[in-house]
Design an enzyme around this catalytic site. Structure first.
Site, PDB file in Angstrom:
ATOM      1  N   LEU A 141       0.865  -1.170   0.000  1.00 23.12           N
ATOM      2  CA  LEU A 141       0.000   0.000   0.000  1.00 23.12           C
ATOM      3  C   LEU A 141       0.906   1.226   0.000  1.00 23.12           C
ATOM      4  O   LEU A 141       1.997   1.202   0.572  1.00 23.12           O
ATOM      5  CB  LEU A 141      -0.890   0.031   1.250  1.00 23.12           C
ATOM      6  N   ASP A 142       0.456   2.292  -0.624  1.00 21.71           N
ATOM      7  CA  ASP A 142       1.234   3.525  -0.599  1.00 21.71           C
ATOM      8  C   ASP A 142       1.397   4.020   0.836  1.00 21.71           C
ATOM      9  O   ASP A 142       0.587   3.699   1.714  1.00 21.71           O
ATOM     10  CB  ASP A 142       0.549   4.601  -1.444  1.00 21.71           C
ATOM     11  N   LYS A 143       2.410   4.839   1.055  1.00 28.81           N
ATOM     12  CA  LYS A 143       2.732   5.337   2.390  1.00 28.81           C
ATOM     13  C   LYS A 143       1.510   5.892   3.123  1.00 28.81           C
ATOM     14  O   LYS A 143       1.289   5.596   4.301  1.00 28.81           O
ATOM     15  CB  LYS A 143       3.811   6.420   2.286  1.00 28.81           C
TER      16      LYS A 143
END
Length: 324
Positions: A141-143
């Site tokens: 997942l993105d940050k």
């Protein structure tokens, strides 16, 4: 500091009638299913596999009664170190973990984020994960995206989870707030690759990899919409790129979102709420799969994080104040 982990592997097997006439690499994949076929092919080429005492090529056929011996070294060299970072675990058994990731936590080390990542936290929780690619993480997942991730705890599970992802048999469902009011739900089917000019960004490009995103409208506000989103593929930034591509970018997205759009006549409180929401409004709310070992159908759900819930409450209040 780089850490080298070495595991000696010594495996034996006898070719059964069911494997008669199969290629050596195919037979190995069936005899030793904990290892990927590409890894096994590499070991054959390195001379680490003997059939009745002789080396063979991957494509050579095997016959009943032949004895296969595999002697190899599995080495993992990694700069990722264990760090005592809290983990929100929704599920744990000897084969896998399901993690609820908060906003701001990078999944694995990369340029600019060599520590303080989910992978560092996982290695502290279970040091044995150092022997797996990326500490057992099979998707990301993105940050600043919150929600659910599944992590493998051994090579067999890692291999199987990767296969399930590739076969699109791991279901990942998201909630997203977008700018604008789509007329209806739909599907975005458009290939994604690196942006031709800005290599940090992703984009819809003809040379990209196939990507498909399904979305439906869950709730409408005055100038924004809450969507249920489901991935059929899993490209980098896929939901963010696809929603921007159809001109409904995610609220708060610093890369693909464009300028902040405010509802006309919004109160100071609503304006402040929208301005303070400093990340893409995206949450991986549900994860479902068939357990790679037990075969049991399993699913997990993650509650909305506090900032996302507050955002929805503010948008609902704005809608009520204006009678729409």
């Amino acid at each position: 500091m780089r850490v080298s982990l070495v595991e000696q592997i010594h495996l034996q097997g006898v070719v059964s009638p069911e494997l008669s006439g199969k290629r050596l690499d195919q037979a190995l994949a069936l005899l030793f299913p904990d290892y990927s076929r590409s890894r096994l092919q590499g070991w054959i080429r390195e001379g680490r596999v003997h059939v009745d005492g002789k080396q063979r090529k991957p494509k050579e056929k095997v016959w009943p009664g032949e004895r296969i011996v595999l002697q190899a070294v599995l080495e993992s060299v990694d700069s990722c170190q264990p760090e005592a970072i809290p983990l929100d675990l929704l599920y744990e058994d000897e084969h896998l973990l399901v993690v609820n990731k908060p906003a701001g936590l990078v999944v694995h080390p990369a340029a600019g984020n060599w520590s303080g990542t989910l992978q560092n936290a996982l290695l502290h929780h279970d040091p044995a994960l150092a022997g797996l690619p990326r500490g057992g993480i099979v998707h990301r997942l993105d940050k600043d995206t919150t929600g659910l991730l599944v992590v493998a705890r051994n090579l067999r599970t890692h291999k199987r989870l990767v296969e399930l992802l590739q076969a699109r048999e791991i279901k990942r469902e998201y909630m997203a707030v977008v700018n604008g009011l789509p007329a209806a739900g739909g599907t975005v089917d458009a290939p994604i690759g690196r942006h031709p000019v800005n290599r940090v960004r992703m984009a819809v490009v003809a040379s990209g990899k196939p990507a498909r995103t399904h979305y439906r409208i869950k709730e409408r506000f005055r100038n924004h919409s809450l969507l249920d989103v489901q991935l059929e593929s899993g490209r980098t930034h896929q939901i963010r790129v696809h929603m921007a591509y159809i001109h409904y970018p995610l609220l708060g997205d610093p890369v693909y979102g464009g300028r902040l759009k405010l509802p006309s006549g919004a109160s100071d409180e609503t304006i402040k709420l929208l301005q303070k929401f400093g990340r893409q409004a995206l949450h991986a709310r549900r994860l479902s799969l068939v357990h790679p070992v037990s075969g049991q159908a399993m699913a997990w759900e993650s509650p909305l994080p506090e900032d996302f819930s507050s955002l929805l409450e503010g948008l609902r209040q704005d809608r009520e104040e204006h009678g729409t």
